[in-house]
Motif scaffolding. Structure first.
Motif, PDB file in Angstrom:
ATOM      1  N   LYS A  49       0.807  -1.221   0.000  1.00 18.93           N
ATOM      2  CA  LYS A  49       0.000   0.000   0.000  1.00 18.93           C
ATOM      3  C   LYS A  49       0.842   1.275   0.000  1.00 18.93           C
ATOM      4  CE  LYS A  49      -3.935  -2.267   2.206  1.00 18.93           C
ATOM      5  NZ  LYS A  49      -4.862  -2.285   3.375  1.00 18.93           N
ATOM      6  N   ARG A  51       3.173   2.714   2.053  1.00 18.91           N
ATOM      7  CA  ARG A  51       3.561   3.544   3.200  1.00 18.91           C
ATOM      8  C   ARG A  51       5.070   3.702   3.297  1.00 18.91           C
ATOM      9  NH1 ARG A  51       2.013   2.417   9.577  1.00 18.91           N
ATOM     10  NH2 ARG A  51       3.546   3.816  10.505  1.00 18.91           N
ATOM     11  N   THR A 191       6.355  -0.383   7.623  1.00 19.01           N
ATOM     12  CA  THR A 191       5.334  -0.664   6.621  1.00 19.01           C
ATOM     13  C   THR A 191       4.009  -0.884   7.357  1.00 19.01           C
ATOM     14  OG1 THR A 191       5.460  -3.085   6.626  1.00 19.01           O
ATOM     15  CG2 THR A 191       7.118  -1.910   5.328  1.00 19.01           C
ATOM     16  N   GLU A 192       2.917  -0.971   6.596  1.00 19.68           N
ATOM     17  CA  GLU A 192       1.625  -1.264   7.214  1.00 19.68           C
ATOM     18  C   GLU A 192       1.651  -2.607   7.936  1.00 19.68           C
ATOM     19  OE1 GLU A 192       0.762   1.324   3.588  1.00 19.68           O
ATOM     20  OE2 GLU A 192       1.999  -0.427   3.999  1.00 19.68           O
ATOM     21  N   GLU A 195       3.734  -2.484  11.296  1.00 19.08           N
ATOM     22  CA  GLU A 195       3.008  -1.900  12.423  1.00 19.08           C
ATOM     23  C   GLU A 195       1.989  -2.893  12.976  1.00 19.08           C
ATOM     24  OE1 GLU A 195       1.228   2.426  13.386  1.00 19.08           O
ATOM     25  OE2 GLU A 195       0.364   1.477  11.601  1.00 19.08           O
ATOM     26  N   LYS A 196       1.279  -3.547  12.084  1.00 20.33           N
ATOM     27  CA  LYS A 196       0.262  -4.519  12.486  1.00 20.33           C
ATOM     28  C   LYS A 196       0.880  -5.680  13.263  1.00 20.33           C
ATOM     29  CE  LYS A 196      -3.011  -7.794  10.377  1.00 20.33           C
ATOM     30  NZ  LYS A 196      -3.572  -8.281   9.082  1.00 20.33           N
TER      31      LYS A 196
END
Length: 215
Positions: A49, A51, A191-192, A195-196
């Motif tokens: 995505k 980021r 990155t997304e 973080e997750k």
């Protein structure tokens, strides 16, 4: 995780050639013409995505960035991020990484980033892993002598496999972290996925591998 199909994605990508590069095979040896400034080019393979690539471009205006993503339904999310960010030193490329030598001359890419790549855990899928030896050859073909791969993942199995693959290829491991977020490493941009996963308590693994002259 199942990828949600976006049938309108291709049309949207075609509407923004100023962000998503078209006809990359015609740019081999001429990627500096795509950007406002002639400066080093770093690429992220599997940009998701967008980021990481967008925030890296903001933090490092003296470097040009290119996010390479195979899935149209994913790259449109990165495109939305770029449109909003209006960062001049980052572009996207909707392409398969196996074709990179058709798009870039030797040494035209200064660094390769691999972030949270698909681990392809089954042995029969080993050749699909982005740190498999055939992919390392692809990166070597577009990087300068002693070019580097910067790799992050939360998958311990893929990380161990990749360290072995880098070493077997004759690369120098310059930096290895088994717990990036609890290390002294500075300037990490998440990155997304990163973080997750880190919010779930997963350790993040990172390494920097450098190609060495052979023979």
């Amino acid at each position: 995780m199942r990828l949600r199909n976006k049938p309108w994605a291709k049309e949207k990508i075609e509407q923004y050639p100023q962000y998503v590069v078209t006809a990359p095979e015609e740019l081999k040896g001429k990627w500096n013409t795509v950007y406002e400034a002639n400066q080093p080019l770093h690429i992220e393979i599997g940009t998701g995505k967008g980021r990481f690539i967008t925030e890296m471009a903001k933090a490092n205006p003296s470097i040009n960035y290119l996010g390479v993503e195979l899935q149209e339904s994913v790259i449109v999310s990165a495109l939305d991020r770029l449109i909003e960010a209006e960062v001049p030193n980052v572009k996207l490329l909707n392409a398969n990484a196996v074709n990179l030598p058709q798009y870039f001359a030797k040494g035209e890419v200064s660094r390769v980033y691999l972030n949270f790549s698909d681990p392809w855990p089954k042995t029969r899928h080993e050749k699909r892993r982005l740190t498999y030896k055939s992919f390392l050859k692809i990166y070597e073909d577009i990087l300068p002598e002693h070019g580097e791969i910067h790799f992050k993942t939360d998958n311990q199995g893929l990380f161990e496999y990749s360290l072995t693959s880098f070493s077997a290829y004759g690369m120098l491991l310059k930096y290895v972290s088994l717990d990036l977020h609890n290390s002294l490493f500075e300037g990490n941009i998440m990155t997304e996925y990163e973080e997750k996963f880190s919010e779930k308590g997963n350790r993040i693994y990172r390494c920097e591998a450098q190609f060495q002259k052979k023979g």
